[in-house]
Design a protein around this motif. Structure first.
Motif, mmCIF file in Angstrom:
data_model
loop_
_atom_site.group_PDB
_atom_site.id
_atom_site.type_symbol
_atom_site.label_atom_id
_atom_site.label_comp_id
_atom_site.label_asym_id
_atom_site.label_seq_id
_atom_site.Cartn_x
_atom_site.Cartn_y
_atom_site.Cartn_z
ATOM 1 N N MET A 67 -5.642 16.423 -11.448
ATOM 2 C CA MET A 67 -6.298 15.335 -10.718
ATOM 3 C C MET A 67 -7.665 15.813 -10.220
ATOM 4 S SD MET A 67 -4.850 13.194 -7.456
ATOM 5 C CE MET A 67 -3.542 12.479 -8.419
ATOM 6 N N SER A 68 -8.678 14.961 -10.335
ATOM 7 C CA SER A 68 -10.020 15.358 -9.931
ATOM 8 C C SER A 68 -10.121 15.459 -8.416
ATOM 9 C CB SER A 68 -11.025 14.318 -10.435
ATOM 10 O OG SER A 68 -10.854 13.088 -9.755
ATOM 11 N N ASP A 69 -11.179 16.175 -7.951
ATOM 12 C CA ASP A 69 -11.399 16.280 -6.512
ATOM 13 C C ASP A 69 -11.614 14.918 -5.881
ATOM 14 O OD1 ASP A 69 -11.163 18.988 -6.651
ATOM 15 O OD2 ASP A 69 -13.310 19.387 -6.765
ATOM 16 N N ASP A 70 -12.180 13.983 -6.674
ATOM 17 C CA ASP A 70 -12.461 12.652 -6.147
ATOM 18 C C ASP A 70 -11.190 11.928 -5.732
ATOM 19 O OD1 ASP A 70 -14.303 10.484 -5.615
ATOM 20 O OD2 ASP A 70 -13.371 9.469 -7.322
ATOM 21 N N PHE A 71 -10.074 12.237 -6.412
ATOM 22 C CA PHE A 71 -8.809 11.593 -6.093
ATOM 23 C C PHE A 71 -7.820 12.607 -5.485
ATOM 24 C CE2 PHE A 71 -8.345 7.432 -8.683
ATOM 25 C CZ PHE A 71 -9.546 6.986 -8.145
ATOM 26 N N ALA A 72 -8.342 13.604 -4.779
ATOM 27 C CA ALA A 72 -7.463 14.624 -4.202
ATOM 28 C C ALA A 72 -6.378 13.965 -3.361
ATOM 29 C CB ALA A 72 -8.274 15.592 -3.351
ATOM 30 N N TYR A 73 -5.159 14.469 -3.499
ATOM 31 C CA TYR A 73 -4.018 13.803 -2.868
ATOM 32 C C TYR A 73 -3.652 14.365 -1.507
ATOM 33 C CZ TYR A 73 -1.435 17.851 -4.633
ATOM 34 O OH TYR A 73 -1.004 19.117 -4.895
ATOM 35 N N ASP A 74 -4.309 15.443 -1.079
ATOM 36 C CA ASP A 74 -3.924 16.073 0.185
ATOM 37 C C ASP A 74 -4.954 15.831 1.277
ATOM 38 O OD1 ASP A 74 -5.858 17.554 -1.011
ATOM 39 O OD2 ASP A 74 -4.930 19.519 -0.633
ATOM 40 N N ARG A 75 -5.580 14.667 1.253
ATOM 41 C CA ARG A 75 -6.591 14.347 2.257
ATOM 42 C C ARG A 75 -5.949 14.200 3.633
ATOM 43 N NH1 ARG A 75 -11.350 12.639 -0.139
ATOM 44 N NH2 ARG A 75 -11.207 12.276 -2.387
ATOM 45 N N PRO A 76 -6.668 14.580 4.698
ATOM 46 C CA PRO A 76 -6.138 14.352 6.044
ATOM 47 C C PRO A 76 -6.154 12.864 6.378
ATOM 48 C CG PRO A 76 -8.387 15.178 6.139
ATOM 49 C CD PRO A 76 -7.962 15.277 4.702
ATOM 50 N N ARG A 77 -5.411 12.472 7.400
ATOM 51 C CA ARG A 77 -5.365 11.063 7.785
ATOM 52 C C ARG A 77 -6.749 10.608 8.230
ATOM 53 N NH1 ARG A 77 -1.703 11.313 11.334
ATOM 54 N NH2 ARG A 77 0.072 10.478 10.181
ATOM 55 N N ALA A 78 -7.175 9.450 7.700
ATOM 56 C CA ALA A 78 -8.478 8.893 8.062
ATOM 57 C C ALA A 78 -8.416 8.259 9.445
ATOM 58 C CB ALA A 78 -8.887 7.849 7.013
ATOM 59 N N GLY A 79 -9.573 8.098 10.065
ATOM 60 C CA GLY A 79 -9.612 7.495 11.402
ATOM 61 C C GLY A 79 -9.135 6.070 11.431
ATOM 62 N N TYR A 80 -9.291 5.340 10.325
ATOM 63 C CA TYR A 80 -8.874 3.937 10.267
ATOM 64 C C TYR A 80 -7.409 3.782 9.861
ATOM 65 C CZ TYR A 80 -10.642 5.135 5.599
ATOM 66 O OH TYR A 80 -10.917 5.789 4.426
ATOM 67 N N ALA A 81 -6.721 4.897 9.657
ATOM 68 C CA ALA A 81 -5.292 4.841 9.337
ATOM 69 C C ALA A 81 -4.481 4.560 10.593
ATOM 70 C CB ALA A 81 -4.842 6.155 8.711
ATOM 71 N N SER A 82 -3.266 4.072 10.406
ATOM 72 C CA SER A 82 -2.332 3.926 11.529
ATOM 73 C C SER A 82 -1.789 5.303 11.882
ATOM 74 C CB SER A 82 -1.185 2.984 11.153
ATOM 75 O OG SER A 82 -1.668 1.690 10.871
ATOM 76 N N ASP A 83 -1.793 5.618 13.150
ATOM 77 C CA ASP A 83 -1.364 6.935 13.630
ATOM 78 C C ASP A 83 -0.047 6.780 14.381
ATOM 79 O OD1 ASP A 83 -0.988 9.414 14.744
ATOM 80 O OD2 ASP A 83 -2.989 9.568 15.623
ATOM 81 N N PRO A 84 1.043 7.369 13.896
ATOM 82 C CA PRO A 84 2.326 7.217 14.597
ATOM 83 C C PRO A 84 2.297 7.773 16.014
ATOM 84 C CG PRO A 84 2.476 8.910 12.893
ATOM 85 C CD PRO A 84 1.173 8.203 12.676
ATOM 86 N N ALA A 85 1.425 8.736 16.265
ATOM 87 C CA ALA A 85 1.322 9.287 17.613
ATOM 88 C C ALA A 85 0.717 8.275 18.593
ATOM 89 C CB ALA A 85 0.483 10.561 17.601
ATOM 90 N N ARG A 86 0.059 7.249 18.063
ATOM 91 C CA ARG A 86 -0.544 6.200 18.895
ATOM 92 C C ARG A 86 0.116 4.844 18.648
ATOM 93 N NH1 ARG A 86 -4.815 9.604 17.509
ATOM 94 N NH2 ARG A 86 -6.052 10.355 19.286
ATOM 95 N N SER A 87 1.335 4.855 18.168
ATOM 96 C CA SER A 87 2.037 3.610 17.907
ATOM 97 C C SER A 87 2.152 2.773 19.175
ATOM 98 C CB SER A 87 3.448 3.909 17.376
ATOM 99 O OG SER A 87 4.222 2.728 17.302
ATOM 100 N N ARG A 88 2.151 1.469 18.997
ATOM 101 C CA ARG A 88 2.337 0.556 20.129
ATOM 102 C C ARG A 88 3.796 0.474 20.559
ATOM 103 N NH1 ARG A 88 -1.811 -4.564 19.260
ATOM 104 N NH2 ARG A 88 -3.414 -3.432 18.058
ATOM 105 N N GLY A 89 4.646 1.227 19.886
ATOM 106 C CA GLY A 89 6.014 1.378 20.358
ATOM 107 C C GLY A 89 6.994 0.391 19.776
ATOM 108 N N ARG A 90 8.217 0.457 20.307
ATOM 109 C CA ARG A 90 9.311 -0.402 19.870
ATOM 110 C C ARG A 90 9.626 -1.417 20.962
ATOM 111 N NH1 ARG A 90 11.421 2.300 15.479
ATOM 112 N NH2 ARG A 90 10.853 4.529 15.385
#
Length: 404
Positions: free
Chosen positions: A1-24
């Motif tokens: 797989m090329s670097d452009d489609f690297a699969y081990d990218r860190p979570r982006a800022g616009y991703a949903s973060d479970p540590a900041r979930s709005r809860g249950r």
């Protein structure tokens, strides 16, 4: 797989973060080993509704053959595609997978025919909607836990399940989009926590990914199933945009390849082309929108995950081909019509004789309450598998339609 489609990218800022979930909705202690979204995925996989997907129709009634897709295999394929896209975009894979795995929970036996029949039988009693039924299952109908009904999923998972295809209502609860001009489905309108999901905003990116993964999976595996059923032939695909080009490539590279391998090569190329297009186009849209957080995504005016214009047109052509040649094939429609009779017969029988339903479905039932009775019968039938509905019909009626 090329670097452009690297699969081990860190979570982006616009991703949903479970540590900041709005809860249950019902507070629970956290897990030492799993994020909230991982716990949701596990609860979904271990649910009764998930197991029932094994014997629910996708396109071909599950009684017709063992190798056709079912709702379960479809959901697994959607989840795999959603994880692949999410990984490259830096999103939360577990959340995307959770939405993908649960997105078809509300589907009835016998596919869309069962849904159409239940909606017709429920006219005057709020109708039936499979997306709303999925929500009803995970918030109310699953009864496994000691302290709550449903699965008590995280806010982000519920949000994604409800509005993965886009906003549903305005701030006052009036339907918009697919629900414009009509009341919201019963499960949404009667649930006091529904508006807390902000149905007027866009879904998070993980839910958007799950939605387009659903389209990609449909296109690829319905071509495969249509070929397997003999409703279409490989040569029929030569004039279908996108697919025809891949067939030319396969012919040129592997001129003597046997048919089963040709079919698989078509499917894998369709999947790869669509997935890579979604990744490229979504990156472009995200950058152009300038979103930095998951809340920025929800506040944006449009969906940010999608096909490029050229692939979008090709994908519409694929769907139009499948509609004409597979979904509306005379043999498919004939089985659908007979399956619909099974569902309508069962509904009428249980409304007229609720005592024929199992005890757990009759416990607090007031047969004089028409709304409660019909919704209970609707819930019971919607949860059935194809084969259970078939066997229930045989139990209650002298003659049952042949569904093969």
């Amino acid at each position: 797989m090329s670097d452009d489609f690297a699969y081990d990218r860190p979570r982006a800022g616009y991703a949903s973060d479970p540590a900041r979930s709005r809860g249950r909705r019902i507070e629970e202690p956290g897990s030492r080993t799993r994020s909230d979204f991982q716990r949701d995925r596990d609860r979904i996989v271990h649910s009764t509704a998930f197991r029932r997907l094994t014997h629910k129709t996708q396109v071909f009634v599950s009684l017709e053959g063992d190798h056709y897709r079912t709702r379960l295999t479809h959901s697994l394929e959607v989840a795999q595609i959603a994880r692949s896209i999410s990984r490259v975009l830096g999103l939360d894979e577990d959340l995307a997978e959770s939405v993908a795995l649960a997105h078809d929970f509300g589907h009835t036996p016998f596919g869309h025919e069962g849904e159409d029949v239940l909606d017709r039988m429920m006219q005057g009693f709020d109708g039936f909607d499979h997306n709303a039924q999925s929500y009803r299952i995970v918030t109310r109908l699953e009864r496994r836990y000691a302290t709550f009904n449903g699965l008590n999923l995280a806010w982000e998972t519920l949000e994604g399940l409800v509005k993965h295809n886009g906003p549903l209502a305005d701030r006052e609860g009036n339907g918009i989009g697919r629900y414009a001009g009509r009341p919201l489905p019963h499960a949404f309108r009667t649930d006091p926590g529904f508006l807390a999901l902000e149905p007027w905003t866009q879904p998070g990116l993980e839910a958007q990914v799950a939605a387009i993964a659903d389209d990609i999976a449909y296109d690829a595996h319905d071509i495969d199933d249509g070929l397997r059923a003999g409703l279409i032939d490989v040569d029929d695909l030569r004039e279908v945009p996108l697919v025809g080009g891949f067939l030319e490539e396969i012919d040129a590279r592997y001129p003597d390849l046997e048919r089963p391998r040709v079919v698989h090569e078509i499917g894998r190329r369709v999947l790869t082309r669509m997935i890579e297009d979604v990744i490229d186009e979504s990156r472009r849209r995200i950058a152009a929108a300038g979103v930095e957080t998951a809340d920025d995504v929800r506040a944006h005016s449009d969906m940010l995950v999608g096909f490029s214009p050229s692939v979008s047109e090709a994908e519409k052509a694929v769907k139009a081909f499948l509609m004409a040649r597979v979904y509306r094939a005379p043999s498919v429609l004939a089985v659908r019509e007979r399956a619909g009779r099974v569902v309508s017969d069962l509904f009428t029988a249980f409304v007229e004789r609720p005592e024929t339903m199992p005890d757990e479905w009759r416990g607090d039932l007031d047969p004089a309450n028409a709304d409660q009775l019909r919704r209970r019968v609707c819930d019971y039938i919607a949860g059935m598998t194809d084969r259970f509905a078939f066997h229930e019909h045989r139990r209650l009626f002298d003659a049952t339609p042949e569904l093969r």
